[in-house]
Design an enzyme around this catalytic site. Structure first.
Site: not given
Length: 262
Positions: A41, A89
């Protein structure tokens, strides 16, 4: 800079594993986590801090991915799961999704020979629907080429969601029950585990999340039920094997009881 026209040629390739043995921590081999998961991330924030577009943050992450793989090999990790693209996503902008699909495909194509040389067995966890066929094709070719490698299994979690994986396992079991192959009231934890995407891979021992966020974001909820968690402050493009080793060093000093008492 266009999302569709990215120059990958200048990306660094990390040194092969074991290139500098003096750097490798002397971890007790029986204490190293067998299966490590990494939630990669912070690429977008890394780019924003430098006045770059988000895609350049993803570019910067590529050599870090392979430095992390090298560090896992050096530390003695046997399975490494990398959260690459989640089922959530798809909510990102169409241009970024297109970039990530093409980038994922190109990384696998460009790096498969390197992974094969390192003894990496390429694996995949995720759903086929919506995932680009070109990405699936590259994954399947890489998995076929590396299927006999035994140094480390690297699982690319692409179009992966933990709830989706459990739903897919439940659907398989339901179909078998409808066919009379199993009894619906006899579903066990073992049966569910046998219907996950990669049932031969052991449960996750350590989950590392980069960027300072304190959540696991639908990553391996079944396999990581008893995993130790490490939340590190570095954005992923600033990570690599040193951050992995630091997390492993902390892990080996933790007391894992699995609900029991020692």
């Amino acid at each position: 800079m266009s999302f569709e026209h990215v120059d990958y040629t200048s990306l660094d390739i990390p040194p092969a594993p074991f290139s500098d043995p003096s750097r490798i921590p002397d971890f007790p081999r029986d204490a190293v986590p067998r299966h490590v998961g990494v939630i990669m991330d912070g690429n977008g924030r890394w780019a924003k801090q430098r006045g770059l577009v988000r895609t350049q943050g993803h570019q910067a992450a590529e050599p870090v991915v392979f430095d992390t793989i090298a560090g896992a090999i050096e530390a003695g990790v046997r399975y490494l799961s990398l959260y690459t693209f989640s089922t959530e996503n798809w909510k990102r902008s169409p241009s970024e999704v297109r970039f990530l699909m093409g980038f994922s495909r190109d990384i696998i194509h460009r790096r498969v020979a390197q992974m094969d040389d390192w003894g990496v067995r390429v694996r995949w966890a995720g759903r086929r629907p919506r995932l680009w066929k070109s990405v699936i094709d590259e994954l399947e070719m890489a998995m076929d080429r590396t299927r006999d490698n035994k140094v480390i299994d690297v699982v690319f979690c692409i179009n992966y969601g933990g709830r989706a994986e459990l739903a897919d396992a439940a659907a398989q079991i339901a179909r078998q029950a409808a066919q009379g192959r199993i009894k619906g009231d006899r579903v066990t934890e073992r049966m569910i585990a046998e219907h996950l995407y990669n049932p031969d891979i052991p449960d996750c021992d350590l989950v590392i999340r980069t960027s300072g966020e304190y959540r696991t974001s639908n990553f391996l909820p079944w396999q990581a039920a008893y995993a130790e968690l490490a939340f590190v402050p570095e954005l992923f493009p600033d990570c690599g094997r040193e951050v992995l080793w630091r997390a492993i060093g902390d892990y080996i000093h933790r007391d894992r009881r699995f609900g029991g008492v020692q």
